[in-house]
Design an enzyme around this catalytic site. Sequence first.
Site, mmCIF file in Angstrom:
data_model
loop_
_atom_site.group_PDB
_atom_site.id
_atom_site.type_symbol
_atom_site.label_atom_id
_atom_site.label_comp_id
_atom_site.label_asym_id
_atom_site.label_seq_id
_atom_site.Cartn_x
_atom_site.Cartn_y
_atom_site.Cartn_z
ATOM 1 N N ASP A 130 0.679 -1.142 -0.036
ATOM 2 C CA ASP A 130 -0.099 0.202 0.097
ATOM 3 C C ASP A 130 0.878 1.296 0.121
ATOM 4 O OD1 ASP A 130 -2.870 -1.172 0.549
ATOM 5 O OD2 ASP A 130 -1.453 -2.052 2.000
ATOM 6 N N THR A 204 0.961 -10.335 -10.647
ATOM 7 C CA THR A 204 -0.684 -10.344 -10.020
ATOM 8 C C THR A 204 -1.635 -9.530 -10.762
ATOM 9 O OG1 THR A 204 -0.402 -8.739 -8.254
ATOM 10 C CG2 THR A 204 0.297 -10.858 -7.807
HETATM 11 C C1 SAM Z 1 -1.532 -3.142 -2.627
HETATM 12 S S1 SAM Z 1 -1.822 -4.637 -2.057
HETATM 13 C C2 SAM Z 1 -0.773 -5.758 -3.104
HETATM 14 C C3 SAM Z 1 -1.192 -7.127 -3.005
HETATM 15 C C4 SAM Z 1 -0.034 -7.908 -3.739
HETATM 16 N N1 SAM Z 1 1.271 -8.136 -3.001
HETATM 17 C C5 SAM Z 1 0.031 -7.791 -5.114
HETATM 18 O O1 SAM Z 1 1.220 -7.239 -5.539
HETATM 19 O O2 SAM Z 1 -1.004 -8.513 -5.829
HETATM 20 C C6 SAM Z 1 -0.925 -4.530 -0.672
HETATM 21 C C7 SAM Z 1 -1.143 -5.950 0.470
HETATM 22 O O3 SAM Z 1 -0.490 -5.659 1.760
HETATM 23 C C8 SAM Z 1 -1.283 -5.959 2.693
HETATM 24 N N2 SAM Z 1 -0.659 -5.382 3.877
HETATM 25 C C9 SAM Z 1 -0.609 -3.947 4.286
HETATM 26 N N3 SAM Z 1 0.232 -4.041 5.388
HETATM 27 C C10 SAM Z 1 0.141 -5.230 5.829
HETATM 28 C C11 SAM Z 1 1.270 -5.891 6.968
HETATM 29 N N4 SAM Z 1 1.406 -4.995 7.940
HETATM 30 N N5 SAM Z 1 1.210 -7.192 7.091
HETATM 31 C C12 SAM Z 1 1.051 -8.008 5.677
HETATM 32 N N6 SAM Z 1 0.255 -7.489 4.925
HETATM 33 C C13 SAM Z 1 -0.143 -6.109 4.797
HETATM 34 C C14 SAM Z 1 -2.499 -5.292 2.393
HETATM 35 O O4 SAM Z 1 -3.702 -5.737 3.216
HETATM 36 C C15 SAM Z 1 -2.835 -5.527 0.948
HETATM 37 O O5 SAM Z 1 -3.404 -6.649 0.782
#
Ligand code: SAM
Length: 224
Positions: A130, A204
Amino acid sequence: MTSSHPPLRSYGRLKSRTIKPRQAALMDTLLPKLRVPAEPFDPRTLVPGAAEAWLEIGFGGGEHLAAQAARRPDVAFVGAEPFQNGVASALRHIDEAGLTNVRLHDGDARELLERMPDASLDRIFILFPDPWPKARHHKRRLLQADVAVELARVLKPGGRLRFASDWADYVNWSLERLVATPGLKWTAEQASDWRTPPADHVTTRYEEKRLGDCAPVFLDFVKT
Ligand SMILES: C[S@@+](CC[C@H](N)C(=O)[O-])C[C@H]1O[C@@H](n2cnc3c(N)ncnc32)[C@H](O)[C@@H]1O
């Protein structure tokens, strides 16, 4: 990284649309079997006979996680993701592919890192986290200096960390913090090294949306 205050939320919603019945059933039946221990544990022991242990932080819908785990059945692959719809989708991928080498933490990766011993991971992926683009939200970005120190701590010497983003400011922010982290060395030698998706990268649907403000950048680091 242990402190009396929990870290600020680095993620958005914990749940969005209703989870489909089949995925909801997997949350009840498969997830409890795949959850990592709630107490300190060594990721190398999670999957009997695993030669390596890899971690993906924020695996989203689990497409990268499942594809990498399928390619490398000899790797114990741990994924951390607090977003329930993402966990449910990952469970579907794991179930459909019959993967037996994946373990999950359906929560904040920072709690998970605290439970892992020094030098216990071969690879870590943080892909398109994010971006929190507004300056007042930068403190919510996952890649803070203390998290970078934790990533270096849990990596084995020679272990590798991959960070990717398509937000120019977050790339620069992360690069600044990662190069300043003792024990992490950026492996890039020329621009094509960060501009070209690495040969083993799995794209992805989220990445394909190109929601950022620059082309995807891949920062690969090695633990010295
Ligand atoms: C923008 S998405 C990208 C998802 C994936 N990595 C992709 O490229 O398709 C970022 C993900 O990081 C997760 N995320 C954010 N903070 C996190 C944390 N502290 N621990 C684990 N996951 C986290 C969010 O819930 C979200 O699903």
